[in-house]
Design a protein around this motif. Structure first.
Motif, PDB file in Angstrom:
ATOM      1  N   THR A   8     -25.326 -25.561 -15.649  1.00  8.43           N
ATOM      2  CA  THR A   8     -26.620 -24.974 -15.998  1.00  8.43           C
ATOM      3  C   THR A   8     -26.437 -23.590 -16.599  1.00  8.43           C
ATOM      4  O   THR A   8     -27.041 -23.248 -17.609  1.00  8.43           O
ATOM      5  N   CYS A  70     -47.925 -27.571 -15.286  1.00  7.19           N
ATOM      6  CA  CYS A  70     -47.076 -27.499 -14.101  1.00  7.19           C
ATOM      7  C   CYS A  70     -46.435 -26.117 -14.016  1.00  7.19           C
ATOM      8  O   CYS A  70     -45.991 -25.570 -15.022  1.00  7.19           O
ATOM      9  N   THR A  71     -46.372 -25.547 -12.827  1.00  6.26           N
ATOM     10  CA  THR A  71     -45.780 -24.225 -12.655  1.00  6.26           C
ATOM     11  C   THR A  71     -44.260 -24.260 -12.779  1.00  6.26           C
ATOM     12  O   THR A  71     -43.633 -23.226 -12.983  1.00  6.26           O
ATOM     13  N   ARG A  72     -43.660 -25.453 -12.695  1.00  5.48           N
ATOM     14  CA  ARG A  72     -42.203 -25.559 -12.808  1.00  5.48           C
ATOM     15  C   ARG A  72     -41.747 -25.883 -14.229  1.00  5.48           C
ATOM     16  O   ARG A  72     -40.836 -25.267 -14.751  1.00  5.48           O
ATOM     17  N   CYS A  73     -42.390 -26.869 -14.871  1.00  9.91           N
ATOM     18  CA  CYS A  73     -41.892 -27.326 -16.179  1.00  9.91           C
ATOM     19  C   CYS A  73     -42.905 -27.141 -17.314  1.00  9.91           C
ATOM     20  O   CYS A  73     -42.588 -27.419 -18.461  1.00  9.91           O
ATOM     21  N   CYS A  85     -47.542 -33.718 -11.386  1.00  4.70           N
ATOM     22  CA  CYS A  85     -46.651 -33.627 -12.536  1.00  4.70           C
ATOM     23  C   CYS A  85     -45.728 -34.846 -12.540  1.00  4.70           C
ATOM     24  O   CYS A  85     -44.933 -35.022 -11.619  1.00  4.70           O
ATOM     25  N   LYS A  87     -43.297 -35.434 -14.676  1.00  7.95           N
ATOM     26  CA  LYS A  87     -41.920 -35.042 -14.977  1.00  7.95           C
ATOM     27  C   LYS A  87     -41.197 -34.550 -13.715  1.00  7.95           C
ATOM     28  O   LYS A  87     -40.063 -34.928 -13.469  1.00  7.95           O
ATOM     29  N   CYS A  88     -41.866 -33.698 -12.929  1.00  3.18           N
ATOM     30  CA  CYS A  88     -41.254 -33.167 -11.706  1.00  3.18           C
ATOM     31  C   CYS A  88     -41.410 -34.116 -10.519  1.00  3.18           C
ATOM     32  O   CYS A  88     -40.787 -33.916  -9.482  1.00  3.18           O
ATOM     33  N   GLN A  90     -43.987 -34.371  -8.569  1.00  2.00           N
ATOM     34  CA  GLN A  90     -44.512 -33.590  -7.450  1.00  2.00           C
ATOM     35  C   GLN A  90     -45.958 -33.186  -7.726  1.00  2.00           C
ATOM     36  O   GLN A  90     -46.374 -33.070  -8.873  1.00  2.00           O
ATOM     37  N   ASP A  92     -48.892 -30.360  -7.704  1.00  2.00           N
ATOM     38  CA  ASP A  92     -48.918 -28.926  -8.002  1.00  2.00           C
ATOM     39  C   ASP A  92     -50.318 -28.425  -7.687  1.00  2.00           C
ATOM     40  O   ASP A  92     -51.268 -28.707  -8.408  1.00  2.00           O
TER      41      ASP A  92
END
Length: 197
Positions: A8, A70-73, A85, A87-88, A90, A92
Motif C-alpha cells: 500500500t 461513503c465516509t471511507r470510499c 455502501c 463497495k465497503c 458496510q 454508514d
C-alpha cells in the motif's frame, strides 16, 4: 499484514511521484488538447480534452444536486439511514454530502454540451461544501421545491474545463460528459479566448 502495508505504501508513493501538470502546461505543451465543443462532440477517440466554455444553465432539480457518499470510499450510498455502501460492504450512519449535478455549457461559437460537475469542481466554483449549502438552504427558508439558489453562482462562469470522452459518448449512448478538472485562471482564459477569436 506488514506485507500488505508495504505494498500500500509503495502504491501511494508511486501515485505521489506521478507528474502533476498545471493547466497551462497541459494545454501549451499539448499534453491534453484544447478543443471546441463541436470538435469534442465529433471526437472519435476516448481520452481527456480541455474546452473553454461558459455555463449557460443548471440541469438540476430539488434533490439531484448532491448524493450521500461513503465516509471511507466516497461511493454513493444506498437506502435510508443507516445507508449502505456496496463497495465497503458496510452500513454508514454518518454519510458525507457530495456535489453531483449537470450543467449546460456553451463555447459561444460552436455549440452546447451537458457536463456532470462533481464535488471538488463544484466546491472550487461555489466556495462551499454540499453540506453547508444544504444546511443554509433550509435555514434561509428557500422554496424546498427547487435547488438551492447558491448554486446559481455557477451560471455565467467562464471556465477551462477538462472533459473525459468515453466510448459511451463516442457511440452515442450517453450525451452527458464527465468533468475531470476545471480552472478559472482569468489570465489563461483571456489568452486562450483571444487566440480562439
Amino acid at each position: 499484514l506488514v506485507s500488505t502495508c508495504q505494498i500500500t505504501l509503495q502504491y501511494i508513493s508511486h501515485l505521489s511521484s506521478q507528474p502533476s501538470y498545471s493547466v497551462s502546461d497541459e494545454i501549451n505543451g499539448e499534453l491534453v488538447r484544447l478543443k471546441s465543443i463541436e470538435e469534442l462532440l465529433n471526437c472519435a477517440n476516448e481520452g481527456s480534452y480541455w474546452i473553454l466554455a461558459s455555463t449557460v444553465r443548471l440541469d438540476v432539480g430539488k434533490d439531484d444536486w448532491f448524493y450521500k457518499g461513503c465516509t471511507r470510499c466516497l461511493q454513493k450510498l444506498e437506502g435510508a439511514e443507516p445507508s449502505y455502501c456496496k463497495k465497503c460492504d458496510q452500513a454508514d450512519s454518518n454519510p458525507l454530502l457530495r456535489f453531483r449535478f449537470q450543467v449546460i455549457v456553451s463555447d459561444g461559437l460552436t455549440g452546447r454540451i451537458t457536463l456532470v460537475l462533481w464535488d471538488r469542481e463544484t466546491m472550487q466554483v461555489v466556495g462551499k461544501t454540499a453540506t453547508e449549502i444544504k444546511e443554509n438552504f433550509f435555514d434561509d427558508g428557500e422554496d424546498a421545491d427547487t435547488y438551492p439558489k447558491a448554486l446559481d453562482s455557477v451560471i455565467d462562469t467562464k471556465l477551462l474545463i477538462k472533459v473525459a470522452v468515453s466510448s459511451r459518448n463516442i457511440n452515442g449512448y450517453d450525451d452527458v460528459y464527465n468533468v475531470m478538472r476545471i480552472s478559472d485562471d482569468e489570465q489563461l482564459i483571456a489568452k486562450l479566448g483571444h487566440d480562439a477569436a
